[in-house]
Design a protein around this motif. Structure first.
Motif, mmCIF file in Angstrom:
data_model
loop_
_atom_site.group_PDB
_atom_site.id
_atom_site.type_symbol
_atom_site.label_atom_id
_atom_site.label_comp_id
_atom_site.label_asym_id
_atom_site.label_seq_id
_atom_site.Cartn_x
_atom_site.Cartn_y
_atom_site.Cartn_z
ATOM 1 N N PHE A 299 32.841 49.819 42.452
ATOM 2 C CA PHE A 299 33.708 50.946 42.777
ATOM 3 C C PHE A 299 35.187 50.593 42.692
ATOM 4 O O PHE A 299 36.039 51.467 42.788
ATOM 5 C CB PHE A 299 33.374 51.518 44.159
ATOM 6 C CG PHE A 299 33.646 50.604 45.320
ATOM 7 C CD1 PHE A 299 34.880 50.596 45.946
ATOM 8 C CD2 PHE A 299 32.657 49.741 45.784
ATOM 9 C CE1 PHE A 299 35.129 49.762 47.015
ATOM 10 C CE2 PHE A 299 32.896 48.902 46.855
ATOM 11 C CZ PHE A 299 34.138 48.909 47.468
ATOM 12 N N TYR A 300 35.519 49.305 42.466
ATOM 13 C CA TYR A 300 36.917 48.890 42.399
ATOM 14 C C TYR A 300 36.977 47.519 41.735
ATOM 15 O O TYR A 300 36.023 46.748 41.787
ATOM 16 C CB TYR A 300 37.493 48.814 43.824
ATOM 17 C CG TYR A 300 38.963 48.464 43.888
ATOM 18 C CD1 TYR A 300 39.927 49.382 43.530
ATOM 19 C CD2 TYR A 300 39.364 47.205 44.316
ATOM 20 C CE1 TYR A 300 41.278 49.068 43.592
ATOM 21 C CE2 TYR A 300 40.715 46.882 44.390
ATOM 22 C CZ TYR A 300 41.668 47.808 44.020
ATOM 23 O OH TYR A 300 42.993 47.492 44.080
ATOM 24 N N HIS A 301 38.106 47.221 41.091
ATOM 25 C CA HIS A 301 38.347 45.889 40.529
ATOM 26 C C HIS A 301 39.559 45.275 41.226
ATOM 27 O O HIS A 301 40.641 45.863 41.212
ATOM 28 C CB HIS A 301 38.585 45.945 39.022
ATOM 29 C CG HIS A 301 37.311 46.102 38.253
ATOM 30 N ND1 HIS A 301 36.725 47.327 38.052
ATOM 31 C CD2 HIS A 301 36.518 45.189 37.658
ATOM 32 C CE1 HIS A 301 35.620 47.170 37.351
ATOM 33 N NE2 HIS A 301 35.455 45.878 37.105
ATOM 34 N N ILE A 302 39.371 44.115 41.829
ATOM 35 C CA ILE A 302 40.454 43.388 42.490
ATOM 36 C C ILE A 302 41.299 42.738 41.404
ATOM 37 O O ILE A 302 40.773 42.023 40.545
ATOM 38 C CB ILE A 302 39.895 42.329 43.458
ATOM 39 C CG1 ILE A 302 39.036 43.012 44.528
ATOM 40 C CG2 ILE A 302 41.023 41.531 44.106
ATOM 41 C CD1 ILE A 302 38.195 42.061 45.350
ATOM 42 N N GLN A 303 42.597 42.982 41.406
ATOM 43 C CA GLN A 303 43.535 42.493 40.386
ATOM 44 C C GLN A 303 43.053 42.827 38.973
ATOM 45 O O GLN A 303 43.237 42.066 38.036
ATOM 46 C CB GLN A 303 43.740 40.983 40.527
ATOM 47 C CG GLN A 303 44.369 40.578 41.828
ATOM 48 C CD GLN A 303 44.558 39.086 41.953
ATOM 49 O OE1 GLN A 303 44.065 38.278 41.166
ATOM 50 N NE2 GLN A 303 45.285 38.696 42.982
ATOM 51 N N LYS B 275 40.340 42.540 37.653
ATOM 52 C CA LYS B 275 39.483 41.517 37.065
ATOM 53 C C LYS B 275 38.170 41.321 37.803
ATOM 54 O O LYS B 275 37.127 41.167 37.174
ATOM 55 C CB LYS B 275 40.243 40.185 37.022
ATOM 56 C CG LYS B 275 39.483 39.059 36.376
ATOM 57 C CD LYS B 275 40.317 37.812 36.260
ATOM 58 C CE LYS B 275 39.511 36.717 35.588
ATOM 59 N NZ LYS B 275 40.254 35.483 35.461
ATOM 60 N N TYR B 276 38.217 41.319 39.122
ATOM 61 C CA TYR B 276 37.032 40.964 39.907
ATOM 62 C C TYR B 276 36.380 42.227 40.466
ATOM 63 O O TYR B 276 36.976 42.926 41.280
ATOM 64 C CB TYR B 276 37.421 40.023 41.056
ATOM 65 C CG TYR B 276 38.162 38.810 40.572
ATOM 66 C CD1 TYR B 276 37.507 37.807 39.880
ATOM 67 C CD2 TYR B 276 39.530 38.672 40.800
ATOM 68 C CE1 TYR B 276 38.185 36.694 39.421
ATOM 69 C CE2 TYR B 276 40.215 37.565 40.348
ATOM 70 C CZ TYR B 276 39.536 36.576 39.662
ATOM 71 O OH TYR B 276 40.205 35.486 39.204
ATOM 72 N N PRO B 277 35.143 42.519 40.050
ATOM 73 C CA PRO B 277 34.493 43.751 40.516
ATOM 74 C C PRO B 277 34.133 43.672 41.995
ATOM 75 O O PRO B 277 33.632 42.657 42.477
ATOM 76 C CB PRO B 277 33.232 43.835 39.653
ATOM 77 C CG PRO B 277 32.987 42.456 39.169
ATOM 78 C CD PRO B 277 34.308 41.764 39.113
ATOM 79 N N LEU B 278 34.413 44.754 42.701
ATOM 80 C CA LEU B 278 34.009 44.911 44.090
ATOM 81 C C LEU B 278 32.917 45.977 44.092
ATOM 82 O O LEU B 278 33.119 47.078 43.588
ATOM 83 C CB LEU B 278 35.193 45.343 44.954
ATOM 84 C CG LEU B 278 34.950 45.473 46.447
ATOM 85 C CD1 LEU B 278 34.489 44.146 47.053
ATOM 86 C CD2 LEU B 278 36.204 45.965 47.149
ATOM 87 N N ASP C 290 32.326 39.566 42.540
ATOM 88 C CA ASP C 290 32.051 38.485 41.596
ATOM 89 C C ASP C 290 33.365 37.790 41.268
ATOM 90 O O ASP C 290 34.421 38.424 41.218
ATOM 91 C CB ASP C 290 31.441 39.035 40.303
ATOM 92 C CG ASP C 290 30.072 39.665 40.529
ATOM 93 O OD1 ASP C 290 29.395 39.275 41.499
ATOM 94 O OD2 ASP C 290 29.688 40.537 39.738
ATOM 95 N N PHE C 291 33.288 36.478 41.009
ATOM 96 C CA PHE C 291 34.494 35.719 40.685
ATOM 97 C C PHE C 291 34.102 34.489 39.875
ATOM 98 O O PHE C 291 32.928 34.253 39.598
ATOM 99 C CB PHE C 291 35.249 35.316 41.970
ATOM 100 C CG PHE C 291 34.498 34.353 42.837
ATOM 101 C CD1 PHE C 291 34.743 32.994 42.751
ATOM 102 C CD2 PHE C 291 33.549 34.795 43.734
ATOM 103 C CE1 PHE C 291 34.048 32.094 43.536
ATOM 104 C CE2 PHE C 291 32.846 33.909 44.533
ATOM 105 C CZ PHE C 291 33.105 32.556 44.436
ATOM 106 N N GLY C 292 35.124 33.708 39.510
ATOM 107 C CA GLY C 292 34.891 32.465 38.779
ATOM 108 C C GLY C 292 34.748 32.683 37.281
ATOM 109 O O GLY C 292 34.818 33.805 36.782
#
Length: 188
Positions: free
Chosen positions: A104-108, A110-113, A149-151
């Motif tokens: 529902f959102y991408h942090i910066q 790039k990172y899916p929330l 998700d990250f990395g």
């Protein structure tokens, strides 16, 4: 009991409509399995660790009202503990849960929330635990959480979840057990 049967039938019908109405996509670059380790902080001073394996992760596309959904199956072994050093109880739980998530959102950017939810089944070793009689070895495992998700290649994830175990009223004794769950997962 009638309410539970109706709820289960509605859940199964909704799941079959969602899973049957879209197209499944798993590309070669997408990682389709994962392992996870979770820290559990529960009601009544219960703590625990959860080890999980996700044998199949995929994305369901063209889903009415959702566009796309992330789906995975999770098999887990849970180790619960209650009490102090020299006077404590332990319990062992095996669980299987289908889990549905939606970004529902991408942090910066790039990172899916994502939010996620799931209702699965579990087998609890001891029905008398932490001063409670939970009524049955067979319990439902419900979850509602946030995941990011990250990395590199977004192969790692962190989750914060509320998890609830109860027999859903299938037994007259149904106090349930609630957990705040912190999870780390690695996709491969």
């Amino acid at each position: 009991m009638n309410f539970i049967n109706t709820t289960l039938r509605l859940f199964l019908l909704t799941t079959s409509i969602i899973l049957g109405s879209g197209s499944v996509q798993a590309s070669e670059t997408q990682h389709t399995r994962a392992v996870a380790v979770d820290l559990l902080i529960g009601s009544d001073d219960i703590t625990g660790v959860r080890l999980a394996y996700r044998p199949y992760i995929y994305q369901l596309n063209d889903v009415p009202f959702f566009d796309s959904l992330d789906i995975y199956w999770e098999v887990s072994a849970n180790f619960w503990e209650y009490g102090q050093d020299n006077n404590h109880e332990t319990n062992f739980v095996l669980a299987l849960s289908p889990v549905v998530g939606k970004t529902f959102y991408h942090i910066q950017d790039k990172y899916p929330l994502k939010w996620e939810f799931g209702i699965g089944v579990s087998l609890v070793n001891d029905t008398r635990f932490a001063g409670k009689n939970i009524g049955s070895h067979y319990q439902f495992e419900d979850r509602l959480g946030l995941v990011t998700d990250f990395g590199e290649g977004l192969r790692q994830s962190l989750s914060l979840r509320y998890m609830h175990y109860s027999n859903g009223g299938l037994n007259t004794r149904n106090p349930g057990v609630d957990f705040l769950n912190f999870s780390y997962a690695y996709k491969f």
